[in-house]
Design a protein around this motif. Structure first.
Motif, PDB file in Angstrom:
ATOM      1  N   LYS A 187       0.828  -1.200   0.000  1.00  0.00           N
ATOM      2  CA  LYS A 187       0.000   0.000   0.000  1.00  0.00           C
ATOM      3  C   LYS A 187       0.869   1.260   0.000  1.00  0.00           C
ATOM      4  CE  LYS A 187      -3.812  -2.322   2.363  1.00  0.00           C
ATOM      5  NZ  LYS A 187      -4.643  -2.430   3.584  1.00  0.00           N
ATOM      6  N   GLY A 191       0.880   3.973  -2.779  1.00  0.00           N
ATOM      7  CA  GLY A 191       0.725   5.377  -2.433  1.00  0.00           C
ATOM      8  C   GLY A 191       1.794   6.247  -3.066  1.00  0.00           C
ATOM      9  N   ASP A 194       0.884   6.636  -6.735  1.00  0.00           N
ATOM     10  CA  ASP A 194      -0.350   7.421  -6.808  1.00  0.00           C
ATOM     11  C   ASP A 194      -0.061   8.906  -6.545  1.00  0.00           C
ATOM     12  OD1 ASP A 194      -3.102   7.724  -7.200  1.00  0.00           O
ATOM     13  OD2 ASP A 194      -3.526   7.551  -5.055  1.00  0.00           O
ATOM     14  N   ASN A 199      -0.420   6.056 -11.093  1.00  0.00           N
ATOM     15  CA  ASN A 199      -1.125   4.919 -10.503  1.00  0.00           C
ATOM     16  C   ASN A 199      -1.259   3.749 -11.467  1.00  0.00           C
ATOM     17  OD1 ASN A 199      -2.563   3.739  -8.285  1.00  0.00           O
ATOM     18  ND2 ASN A 199      -4.445   4.053  -9.442  1.00  0.00           N
ATOM     19  N   ILE A 263      -4.351   5.642   0.183  1.00  0.00           N
ATOM     20  CA  ILE A 263      -3.718   4.320   0.175  1.00  0.00           C
ATOM     21  C   ILE A 263      -2.355   4.360   0.855  1.00  0.00           C
ATOM     22  CG2 ILE A 263      -2.696   4.606  -2.132  1.00  0.00           C
ATOM     23  CD1 ILE A 263      -4.133   1.325  -0.692  1.00  0.00           C
ATOM     24  N   GLN A 266      -2.850   4.544   4.606  1.00  0.00           N
ATOM     25  CA  GLN A 266      -3.272   3.234   5.116  1.00  0.00           C
ATOM     26  C   GLN A 266      -2.046   2.347   5.349  1.00  0.00           C
ATOM     27  OE1 GLN A 266      -6.063   1.569   2.342  1.00  0.00           O
ATOM     28  NE2 GLN A 266      -7.808   2.758   3.132  1.00  0.00           N
ATOM     29  N   THR A 302      -0.682  -7.866  -1.319  1.00  0.00           N
ATOM     30  CA  THR A 302      -1.563  -6.683  -1.297  1.00  0.00           C
ATOM     31  C   THR A 302      -1.319  -5.781  -0.090  1.00  0.00           C
ATOM     32  OG1 THR A 302      -3.247  -7.987  -0.136  1.00  0.00           O
ATOM     33  CG2 THR A 302      -3.425  -7.838  -2.545  1.00  0.00           C
TER      34      THR A 302
END
Length: 457
Positions: A187, A191, A194, A199, A263, A266, A302
């Protein structure tokens, strides 16, 4: 004239003799003991899987390393001339429907999907079996090798990641091998791209960054440029990746970098939680290092990802793993999050050998070799050996009536620590003369005394 073929191993595979197996079994026994202590249940899956199970789970590069098995019988029966002209992607599914497993995780996901009604979730599974990869053999990298996996599936709680870090600490503490566990989150990687506005290029980014330690930043930058990143984005990544600091400093830097990126934040929250909870596991944990450059090449990860490396020897990763949320979905079982860790037994053994970390391991399964001078002694040897085995003392009887020197040479070569000799006096007294092969000490003992003596050692 008959041609004698020189025997050799298939490239990337090895034989293991008794000495090597003694070392391997030592490491296996420690790993198994800790797997059981953490409540993992052992399973096994077949060496052969349908290629439909394996393909598409490891990324394009992983798919290229799958060992494929030709269909039995006339494997060309479904093939026509056009298939050859269209290439391997069209030809291969018609001639090979099965392959050797590439890892233990994907077959485990298939196992979970097939046995969902019989499993109590969250399911803690351990598995120690060989896997095969059509990789280029080199030091520490083989085409056939064992993996020792522990997974927790059916729960998305970060406590599971914390448990696997504690398992890592417990195993390497028992092996006396100094290691670092490097952690990151996919993540956080997502991020980063992104935040840079790239992305849609995440897969290319993760694949390239995973090679950073091997090929260096210049080559990674060139690969990213080829795959669609702008020079401005690459410069930003280079500046980001050059940051130095401890875990807290890296988290703070990324917190500023991400801003309100969902993201990325997180991922940082997960890293903070795992580090905080792991500080309570009773280990030092100064060897748990947050590195946001860690990518791990397998595409099914993931969430949290990690690698273990030896501190005192540059040998690549000896442990790998991470969180996977969707691996069982392709087998008809959605919403089944899992996290796992894999211990690379071959590299662990190679590192321990290089660092001379193995204790004095008894190479022979037998603790005592019984030898004799004649048939009368032979009969008593069979009787004594049987009583010793009933007392759980591994014993073997030398099969031939030969000079005692030959028996001692045999025991020494095989690594048997004690030799029992039966002569005329021992037959009369129902006793045995025992020699300690390490220090040369000898003593005559009754059978009950012998059992007590060897049981105490």
């Amino acid at each position: 004239m008959k041609v004698i073929q020189k025997p050799n191993n298939a490239r990337g595979t090895r034989d293991f003799g008794p000495k090597e197996m003694a070392l391997r079994n030592y490491v296996f026994s420690i790993i198994k003991r800790h797997f059981e202590a953490f409540g993992f249940q052992s399973i096994e899956t077949p060496a052969i899987e349908n290629l439909s199970v394996l393909t598409g789970k490891y990324g394009d590069e992983g798919d290229q390393l799958l060992f494929k098995i030709l269909n039995s019988g006339d494997y060309l029966s479904k093939v026509n001339v056009e298939d050859f002209e269209l290439g391997s992607k069209v030809l291969m599914p018609k001639i090979a429907e099965k392959g050797l497993r590439y890892d233990l995780t994907v077959p485990f996901a298939r196992f979970v999907a097939m046995n969902r009604n019989d499993i109590a979730f969250p399911f803690r599974r351990s598995q120690i079996q060989p896997v095969w990869r059509a990789d280029r053999p080199q030091k520490g990298r083989y085409r056939e090798f064992y993996q020792c996996d522990a997974d927790i599936i059916g729960s998305d709680s970060l406590i599971n990641e914390v448990e696997l870090i504690a398992l890592f600490q417990a195993i390497f503490s028992s092996l006396n091998l100094k290691t670092n566990m490097v952690i990151n989150s996919r993540k956080i990687l997502a991020g980063i791209v992104d935040t840079l506005g790239a992305n849609d290029l995440f897969v290319s980014f993760a694949v390239a960054v995973d090679k950073l330690d091997k090929i260096g930043w210049d080559s990674v930058g060139s690969e990213l440029l080829t795959n669609g990143f702008s020079q401005v984005q690459i410069d930003s990544l280079q500046k980001l990746f050059s940051f130095q600091g401890d875990n807290a400093a890296k988290i703070q830097m990324l917190d500023d970098f991400f801003g309100k990126n969902v993201i990325g934040q997180q991922g940082l929250t997960e890293i903070r939680s795992v580090l905080e909870l792991s500080s309570l596991n009773g280990y030092d944990n100064s060897n748990v290092l947050f590195d946001f450059k860690l990518a791990r090449g397998l595409s099914y990860y993931t969430g949290l990802i990690y690698e273990g490396k030896a501190v005192d020897l540059p040998f690549g990763s000896i442990v790998g793993g991470g969180r996977y949320d969707n691996l069982t979905e392709s087998f008809g079982l959605p919403n089944m999050s899992g996290v796992g860790i894999s211990f690379g037994i071959e590299r662990i053994i190679d590192v321990m050998r290089e660092l001379n970390l193995f204790p004095d391991i008894m190479l022979s399964a037998s603790k005592l070799l019984i030898t004799y001078f004649d048939e009368n002694g032979q009969g008593l040897a069979v009787k004594i050996a049987n009583e010793l085995r009933k007392a759980n003392i591994p014993t073997e009887v030398y099969p031939d009536i030969a000079k005692i020197k030959k028996s001692f040479e045999f025991a020494d070569k095989k690594g048997i620590p004690f030799v029992g000799v039966i002569g005329e006096q021992e037959i009369q007294d129902n006793s045995i003369a025992v020699k300690d092969m390490k220090n040369g000490e000898q003593r005559v003992l009754s059978i009950s005394e012998l059992i007590q003596y060897l049981s105490d050692i």
